[in-house]
Design an enzyme around this catalytic site. Structure first.
Site, PDB file in Angstrom:
ATOM      1  N   ASP A 192       1.052  -1.331  -0.319  1.00 53.00           N
ATOM      2  CA  ASP A 192      -0.125   0.057  -0.215  1.00 53.00           C
ATOM      3  C   ASP A 192       0.960   1.555  -0.540  1.00 53.00           C
ATOM      4  O   ASP A 192       1.175   1.939   1.111  1.00 53.00           O
ATOM      5  CB  ASP A 192      -0.954   0.204   0.872  1.00 53.00           C
ATOM      6  CG  ASP A 192      -1.651   1.541   1.039  1.00 53.00           C
ATOM      7  OD1 ASP A 192      -1.907   2.159   0.281  1.00 53.00           O
ATOM      8  OD2 ASP A 192      -2.129   1.657   2.566  1.00 53.00           O
ATOM      9  N   ASN A 239       0.021   4.378  -0.324  1.00 51.39           N
ATOM     10  CA  ASN A 239      -0.255   5.741   0.087  1.00 51.39           C
ATOM     11  C   ASN A 239      -1.678   5.641   1.557  1.00 51.39           C
ATOM     12  O   ASN A 239      -2.161   6.473   1.735  1.00 51.39           O
ATOM     13  CB  ASN A 239      -1.946   6.699  -1.159  1.00 51.39           C
ATOM     14  CG  ASN A 239      -2.598   5.555  -1.459  1.00 51.39           C
ATOM     15  OD1 ASN A 239      -2.868   4.624  -0.601  1.00 51.39           O
ATOM     16  ND2 ASN A 239      -3.860   6.066  -2.819  1.00 51.39           N
ATOM     17  N   ASP A 256      -4.282   4.085   2.623  1.00 48.92           N
ATOM     18  CA  ASP A 256      -5.632   3.809   2.113  1.00 48.92           C
ATOM     19  C   ASP A 256      -6.178   2.015   2.813  1.00 48.92           C
ATOM     20  O   ASP A 256      -7.190   1.374   2.907  1.00 48.92           O
ATOM     21  CB  ASP A 256      -5.914   4.068   0.904  1.00 48.92           C
ATOM     22  CG  ASP A 256      -5.759   3.633  -0.717  1.00 48.92           C
ATOM     23  OD1 ASP A 256      -5.262   2.374  -0.110  1.00 48.92           O
ATOM     24  OD2 ASP A 256      -6.720   3.471  -1.305  1.00 48.92           O
ATOM     25  N   ASP A 282      -1.552  -0.971  -3.779  1.00 51.43           N
ATOM     26  CA  ASP A 282      -1.786  -0.470  -5.237  1.00 51.43           C
ATOM     27  C   ASP A 282      -0.901  -0.809  -6.214  1.00 51.43           C
ATOM     28  O   ASP A 282       0.036  -1.343  -6.231  1.00 51.43           O
ATOM     29  CB  ASP A 282      -2.176   1.427  -4.797  1.00 51.43           C
ATOM     30  CG  ASP A 282      -0.957   1.417  -4.235  1.00 51.43           C
ATOM     31  OD1 ASP A 282       0.224   1.419  -4.087  1.00 51.43           O
ATOM     32  OD2 ASP A 282      -1.409   2.197  -3.423  1.00 51.43           O
ATOM     33  N   ASP A 312      -4.178 -10.729 -16.038  1.00 54.35           N
ATOM     34  CA  ASP A 312      -5.235 -11.655 -15.748  1.00 54.35           C
ATOM     35  C   ASP A 312      -6.708 -11.647 -17.112  1.00 54.35           C
ATOM     36  O   ASP A 312      -6.999 -10.064 -16.753  1.00 54.35           O
ATOM     37  CB  ASP A 312      -5.981 -11.463 -14.357  1.00 54.35           C
ATOM     38  CG  ASP A 312      -6.172 -13.143 -13.586  1.00 54.35           C
ATOM     39  OD1 ASP A 312      -6.177 -13.888 -14.134  1.00 54.35           O
ATOM     40  OD2 ASP A 312      -5.171 -13.384 -12.661  1.00 54.35           O
ATOM     41  N   ASP A 357      -8.569 -16.312 -16.944  1.00 57.81           N
ATOM     42  CA  ASP A 357      -8.898 -16.398 -15.605  1.00 57.81           C
ATOM     43  C   ASP A 357      -9.902 -17.816 -16.354  1.00 57.81           C
ATOM     44  O   ASP A 357     -10.661 -17.744 -17.017  1.00 57.81           O
ATOM     45  CB  ASP A 357      -9.599 -15.942 -15.241  1.00 57.81           C
ATOM     46  CG  ASP A 357     -11.022 -16.245 -13.902  1.00 57.81           C
ATOM     47  OD1 ASP A 357      -9.624 -16.777 -13.066  1.00 57.81           O
ATOM     48  OD2 ASP A 357     -12.122 -15.910 -14.337  1.00 57.81           O
ATOM     49  N   GLU A 417      -6.123 -21.375 -17.064  1.00 61.03           N
ATOM     50  CA  GLU A 417      -7.086 -21.773 -16.154  1.00 61.03           C
ATOM     51  C   GLU A 417      -8.415 -22.680 -16.521  1.00 61.03           C
ATOM     52  O   GLU A 417      -8.851 -22.515 -16.381  1.00 61.03           O
ATOM     53  CB  GLU A 417      -6.916 -20.980 -15.018  1.00 61.03           C
ATOM     54  CG  GLU A 417      -8.005 -21.664 -13.804  1.00 61.03           C
ATOM     55  CD  GLU A 417      -8.602 -20.461 -12.242  1.00 61.03           C
ATOM     56  OE1 GLU A 417      -8.561 -20.801 -11.860  1.00 61.03           O
ATOM     57  OE2 GLU A 417      -9.197 -19.709 -13.028  1.00 61.03           O
ATOM     58  N   HIS A 463      -3.411 -17.551  -5.753  1.00 57.92           N
ATOM     59  CA  HIS A 463      -4.677 -16.633  -5.054  1.00 57.92           C
ATOM     60  C   HIS A 463      -5.830 -17.681  -4.445  1.00 57.92           C
ATOM     61  O   HIS A 463      -6.941 -16.994  -3.640  1.00 57.92           O
ATOM     62  CB  HIS A 463      -4.983 -15.635  -5.388  1.00 57.92           C
ATOM     63  CG  HIS A 463      -5.902 -15.979  -6.540  1.00 57.92           C
ATOM     64  ND1 HIS A 463      -4.774 -16.700  -7.968  1.00 57.92           N
ATOM     65  CD2 HIS A 463      -7.630 -15.699  -7.159  1.00 57.92           C
ATOM     66  CE1 HIS A 463      -6.088 -16.655  -9.081  1.00 57.92           C
ATOM     67  NE2 HIS A 463      -7.165 -16.508  -8.719  1.00 57.92           N
ATOM     68  N   ASP A 464      -5.852 -18.244  -4.761  1.00 59.97           N
ATOM     69  CA  ASP A 464      -7.199 -19.604  -4.598  1.00 59.97           C
ATOM     70  C   ASP A 464      -6.429 -20.472  -3.650  1.00 59.97           C
ATOM     71  O   ASP A 464      -7.593 -21.394  -3.478  1.00 59.97           O
ATOM     72  CB  ASP A 464      -7.452 -19.679  -5.974  1.00 59.97           C
ATOM     73  CG  ASP A 464      -8.420 -18.747  -6.517  1.00 59.97           C
ATOM     74  OD1 ASP A 464      -9.548 -18.088  -5.922  1.00 59.97           O
ATOM     75  OD2 ASP A 464      -8.732 -19.211  -7.778  1.00 59.97           O
TER      76      ASP A 464
END
Length: 531
Positions: free
Chosen positions: A24, A26, A28, A32, A101, A198, A240, A314-315
């Site tokens: 991150d 910034n 928040d 990013d 992706d 994907d 995928e 990520h899965d």
């Protein structure tokens, strides 16, 4: 033999970034694109030469960016298109390719196409999706419940293979296919080097198939139409498709198919996962991993295609949790697994945090989870199981295990941000973080860096031949050969293991820092030898 293009792709070392949880810039609470730029030197030192970035496009974030509402715009939480262009420039300056992706099976119901589709049955956009007066079958969503959602204003149902907010695109419509081709061309024109596609095996439907909407009759035609175009010949593509058979995988990646550079195959990552319920831990032996690796090494070498080498994404849950053993240290486990896989023939993928041996987190409430699949599983089981059992299962295999911010140090917010992040931090933050690993005598990051350095410097590991030497419940031994150059890779699955080194005596790499070949190997000792 692999052709010139495939030989080039075999030399990629790909690092997957989940942008919301990487860095991150910034403060928040969301990672990013500028945050990614700030860590490119970290990746360069890891000897990474390609990054795959999960979706950062405009999205309501129902499925964390895999529900795209505008393919040609950047979600403001990730930055601007100028930030994206700078990221490509800075990555290329360091010799790092950028893969994005491509989510082409479905889009967000907030996308302009879908919003126009539900306004008027006569709109051209109505045919961008699958609408039915009655449900054509009883397909279930991958996120639980029916795959069909009723729209009262139309008196029709639409297909959503995933969340209700993710409507499947109708690839039978030539205009839809052109839209996707234009999206691909737009990003290639802006410097993108490849695409991770994907759920690509779902873009063609067979509504008469009771088992689901995979591998429809026009699937391969659609893929060739998308990627078999002259200006894309040097673009890397990975599908995928979760191919389970040799014939199925070769149908996507065979060199004469003109479809994909490679495609994910799930035999290895599904070791130790319960076949009936992914949230329940299964039994396994380390030799089970090796047997799957050996099987696909032989197949890919015989069929001349690139195989994907990966433990995490990520899965998936964290491999250091999935394959943990009470009698093996985390360092020994992670480096042993890495040695076993990443000297094989194929394209290596690692996922953020894997390079420091990240573990699953341990939470006590459903409120600590964000993933839609996880929340739906909880709803489906909350009246069937004790709360503690459900939470135990979620801690085992919720997709959130991989999606929590990477911890760069042990400060309050893990060096990821200066405020609470979008999802709770990893509960192992103080034990496992980048700063601590880099200062450790047993740095997993530095070990990974050595693996990828060896791959970068020795073509034998990228395009050389594979030969099995031994495989049993005690050890996995294989050779990599190219011309007169040979390496022997040994992974021990037992303590007090006496292993034949077959005349190889020069230690190139060892996770136990052996200066000489030991008389006995320990469990998950890994060693790379040269004559």
């Amino acid at each position: 033999m692999l052709n010139e293009q495939y030989e080039k792709f075999a030399k990629l070392n790909i690092y997957q970034i989940y942008p919301r949880s990487f860095m991150d810039s910034n403060n928040d609470g969301n990672g990013d694109l500028v945050g990614i730029i700030s860590k490119l030197d970290y990746l360069k030192e890891l000897n990474i030469n390609a990054i795959w970035i999960s979706p950062f496009f405009s999205s309501p974030m129902v499925d964390n960016g895999y529900d795209i509402s505008d393919y040609l715009d950047i979600n403001p939480i990730f930055g601007t298109f100028d930030d994206f262009k700078k990221l490509i420039f800075e990555a290329h300056k360091r010799g790092i390719k950028v893969i994005v992706d491509l989510v082409a099976n479905h889009c967000s119901t907030k996308h302009r196409w879908f919003q126009e589709a539900i306004k008027d049955k006569n709109s051209k956009y109505h045919d961008y999706f699958y609408f039915f007066d009655e449900k054509p079958n009883d397909w279930q969503s991958c996120f639980y419940g029916s795959a069909y959602e009723f729209v009262p204003s139309l008196n029709q149902y639409y297909l959503h293979s995933f969340a209700v907010e993710q409507a499947d695109l109708n690839w039978e419509n030539e205009e839809v296919r052109k839209e996707i081709r234009d999206i691909v061309d737009f990003y290639v024109e802006n410097g993108v080097d490849g695409f991770r596609c994907d759920v690509l095996d779902m873009i063609s439907k067979n509504f008469n198939n009771p088992d689901g909407n995979h591998n429809g009759p026009r699937l391969h035609e659609f893929i060739r139409e998308l990627f078999d175009r002259p200006h894309l010949k040097n673009i890397f593509t990975v599908g995928e498709c979760w191919c389970t058979t040799v014939e199925n995988l070769v149908s996507f990646v065979g060199q004469d198919r003109h479809e994909l550079s490679t495609s994910f195959q799930g035999d290895v990552v599904n070791v130790g996962i319960n076949n009936c319920d992914k949230f329940i831990k299964g039994e396994f032996k380390y030799s089970d991993i090796a047997k799957n690796l050996d099987k696909w090494q032989k197949i890919s070498q015989n069929e001349d295609f690139l195989y994907t080498l990966f433990y995490e994404n990520h899965d998936r849950l964290r491999s250091a949790t999935q394959f943990a053993s009470a009698d093996v240290s985390r360092y020994q486990l992670v480096t042993g697994l890495a040695t076993m896989m990443y000297f094989l023939r194929g394209v290596p993928f690692i996922y953020q945090g894997q390079e420091i041996g990240s573990l699953n987190s341990n939470f006590s409430s459903i409120l600590d989870f964000d993933d839609i699949e996880t929340k739906n599983y909880y709803k489906d089981h909350v009246n069937l199981l004790d709360e503690s059992e459900i939470i135990k299962r979620l801690n085992w295999n919720s997709r959130d295990n991989a999606r929590r911010p990477i911890c760069w140090d042990d400060s309050t917010y893990g060096g990821f941000s200066n405020r609470d992040p979008w999802i709770k931090l990893d509960t192992n933050k103080d034990l496992i973080n980048v700063k601590k690993d880099l200062l450790s005598e047993n740095s997993i990051y530095k070990y990974y860096s050595k693996i990828f350095d060896l791959r970068n410097k020795n073509e034998v590991f990228t395009i050389g031949e594979y030969e099995l030497v031994e495989l049993n419940d005690s050890s996995y031994i294989y050779k990599r050969k190219r011309g007169n150059e040979e390496f022997l890779i040994i992974i021990s699955f037992a303590d007090h293991n006496k292993i034949n080194t077959y005349g190889f005596n020069q230690i190139v790499l060892s996770n136990s820092k052996y200066k000489e070949i030991p008389s006995e190997f320990k469990k998950l000792d890994a060693i790379v030898l040269k004559k």
